[in-house]
Design an enzyme around this catalytic site. Structure first.
Site, PDB file in Angstrom:
ATOM      1  N   ASP A 244      28.537  45.380  38.910  1.00  0.00           N
ATOM      2  CA  ASP A 244      29.566  44.363  38.718  1.00  0.00           C
ATOM      3  C   ASP A 244      30.864  44.939  39.293  1.00  0.00           C
ATOM      4  O   ASP A 244      31.431  45.894  38.765  1.00  0.00           O
ATOM      5  CB  ASP A 244      29.693  44.071  37.213  1.00  0.00           C
ATOM      6  CG  ASP A 244      30.736  43.014  36.904  1.00  0.00           C
ATOM      7  OD1 ASP A 244      31.683  42.846  37.704  1.00  0.00           O
ATOM      8  OD2 ASP A 244      30.632  42.369  35.841  1.00  0.00           O
TER       9      ASP A 244
ATOM     10  N   LYS B 157      38.073  35.968  38.455  1.00  0.00           N
ATOM     11  CA  LYS B 157      39.152  36.941  38.294  1.00  0.00           C
ATOM     12  C   LYS B 157      39.963  37.085  39.592  1.00  0.00           C
ATOM     13  O   LYS B 157      40.567  36.128  40.028  1.00  0.00           O
ATOM     14  CB  LYS B 157      38.567  38.258  37.802  1.00  0.00           C
ATOM     15  CG  LYS B 157      37.622  38.097  36.579  1.00  0.00           C
ATOM     16  CD  LYS B 157      38.360  37.551  35.393  1.00  0.00           C
ATOM     17  CE  LYS B 157      37.610  37.358  34.097  1.00  0.00           C
ATOM     18  NZ  LYS B 157      36.230  36.991  34.062  1.00  0.00           N
TER      19      LYS B 157
HETATM   20  C1  PLP Z   1      33.687  42.618  34.306  1.00  0.00           C
HETATM   21  C2  PLP Z   1      33.282  41.196  34.029  1.00  0.00           C
HETATM   22  N1  PLP Z   1      32.086  40.758  34.463  1.00  0.00           N
HETATM   23  C3  PLP Z   1      31.670  39.489  34.228  1.00  0.00           C
HETATM   24  C4  PLP Z   1      32.443  38.602  33.543  1.00  0.00           C
HETATM   25  C5  PLP Z   1      31.927  37.211  33.297  1.00  0.00           C
HETATM   26  O1  PLP Z   1      32.466  36.336  34.216  1.00  0.00           O
HETATM   27  P1  PLP Z   1      32.667  34.748  33.964  1.00  0.00           P
HETATM   28  O2  PLP Z   1      33.618  34.604  32.840  1.00  0.00           O
HETATM   29  O3  PLP Z   1      33.171  34.267  35.296  1.00  0.00           O
HETATM   30  O4  PLP Z   1      31.311  34.208  33.623  1.00  0.00           O
HETATM   31  C6  PLP Z   1      33.705  38.998  33.088  1.00  0.00           C
HETATM   32  C7  PLP Z   1      34.569  38.040  32.355  1.00  0.00           C
HETATM   33  O5  PLP Z   1      35.567  38.389  31.775  1.00  0.00           O
HETATM   34  C8  PLP Z   1      34.130  40.334  33.329  1.00  0.00           C
HETATM   35  O6  PLP Z   1      35.318  40.800  32.892  1.00  0.00           O
END
Ligand code: PLP
Length: 395
Positions: A184, A209
């Site tokens: 990620d 983000k």
């Molecule tokens: C590091 C990280 N990965 C994944 C996600 C999940 O993403 P989404 O809210 O777009 O589903 C977040 C959400 O805050 C995050 O901070």
């Protein structure tokens, strides 16, 4: 146009097509259509058998989604990408694509709360097991995998404590054992870190983000160098689970991408100033930011990132009550989950983004109830520091 030789900022504006727009429009249109008409049944056969990559239905593909996917693939040094309705849709689809009943996923001990929930609560319902380990200590990897481990999944820097995992070491360990490595890359963005260049199999993002950058979209994307895998992820998982991104949101993401480099540079400059300020503040007892020389992952971050990002976590003297006083007394900063927006956002991960962790796991994984996380925004640094000063006066 072959864009491979162009620099990141140029690619973020031009890569993946987007020229030759109708009426010579500078910007691509938003294809707000659920379906596409065929000229005749020969065309139907060509498209349905993948001889032609023309469009059928937006849950499978759409020109606005394709442009966003092509641009993301270029920026992450991939060969293809699949867009999703959210970061979690991307993460869960990628995990399901690699794991079968009886398999295990190895994850780093700090993970975004919903990712932690997918691994520890959802996958086990399908007889997919998990192991949680400190991947920042790769020497211990041998003792935490066995032949059922099929995926290693982590964030680096991790949410919320910014721990740094040595990507190359994990890849060197996983490759000979046939284990897939999925990262990620939300916190770093491809501007600061390109894991596919280090041998990672799949990069996932919460595009909500920094890629969006303006807090007005929920979106996700997965990128890989394996085109066959991308086709399977798109048609066997995204399309069938149905977590499709809306073309309007893809268009907003394309707009956000144009300024990604510019924004990340300023976000980071502000974050460095914030981390240095906090480190010297008498009411602050600890600061976590990979750009600080005394941060444990600093040297590894330097070796695999082109910048340190803009999330800073810290602790104040007086524990949870003091932390609450601080965040309840912010005026300019917003008390909110999410990150990567122009606005500085502040939150208490244990009570908000990471609430899914039980108390025991929180402590085991080095997270505390009183940790404050700041997503440092794009306001003027003088105003950001003045806001910190006034909020910390309440501690
Ligand atoms: C590091 C990280 N990965 C994944 C996600 C999940 O993403 P989404 O809210 O777009 O589903 C977040 C959400 O805050 C995050 O901070």
């Amino acid at each position: 146009m072959d864009n491979k030789h162009l620099k990141f900022e140029t690619q973020s504006i031009h890569a993946g097509g987007g020229h030759n727009n109708p009426e010579n429009a500078l910007n691509p249109p938003i294809f707000l259509t659920s379906t596409f008409a065929f000229e005749n049944t020969d065309k139907v056969d060509a498209v349905m058998s993948f001889e032609s990559d023309d469009y059928v239905y937006t849950r499978g593909n759409n020109p606005t989604l394709r442009l966003f996917e092509n641009r993301m693939a270029a920026l992450e040094s991939g060969s293809g990408a699949v867009s999703f309705a959210s970061g979690m849709a991307a993460i869960s689809s990628v995990l399901f694509s690699f794991l079968r009943p009886g398999d295990k996923v190895l994850v780093h001990k700090t993970l975004y709360g919903s990712s932690y929930n997918v691994v520890t609560k959802v996958l086990p319902k399908y007889e997919i097991g998990y192991t949680i380990a400190d991947l920042a200590q790769p020497e211990s990897l041998e003792s935490v995998v066995d032949e059922s481990t099929k995926v290693i999944y982590f964030e680096t820097p991790s949410n919320p404590n910014l721990s740094i995992v040595d990507i190359r070491k994990i890849v060197d360990f996983a490759k000979p054992r046939g284990i897939k490595v999925v990262i990620d890359n939300t916190f770093a963005t491809p501007y600061f870190q390109r894991p596919l260049e280090m041998g990672v199999d799949v990069v996932v993002h919460s595009a909500t983000k920094y890629i969006c950058g303006h807090g007005d979209v929920v979106a996700g994307v997965a990128v890989s160098r394996d085109q066959e895998y991308i086709m399977s992820l798109k048609f066997d998982y995204m399309c069938e689970f149905g977590g499709v991104l809306s073309p309007f949101n893809a268009w907003l993401l394309l707009r956000g991408l144009k300024t990604l480099g510019l924004r990340m540079r300023q976000h980071e400059a502000n974050a460095v100033a914030v981390a240095e300020y906090l480190q010297k503040h008498p009411k602050v007892t600890g600061v976590q930011f990979p750009g600080l020389e005394n941060f444990p992952g600093h040297e590894i971050a330097k070796s695999q990132m082109d910048g340190y990002g803009a999330i800073v976590s810290f602790e104040v003297d007086g524990g949870l009550q003091a932390a609450k006083r601080m965040v309840n007394n912010t005026k300019l900063f917003q008390l909110a989950v999410s990150l990567g927006d122009c606005e500085t956002l502040v939150q208490l991960p244990a009570a908000m983004t990471h609430r899914g962790y039980d108390q025991e796991s929180l402590h085991e994984f080095g997270l505390t109830e009183s940790m404050i996380r700041i997503s440092v925004g794009l306001e003027h640094i003088d105003d950001i520091l003045a806001e910190l000063e006034q909020a910390l006066a309440h501690v």
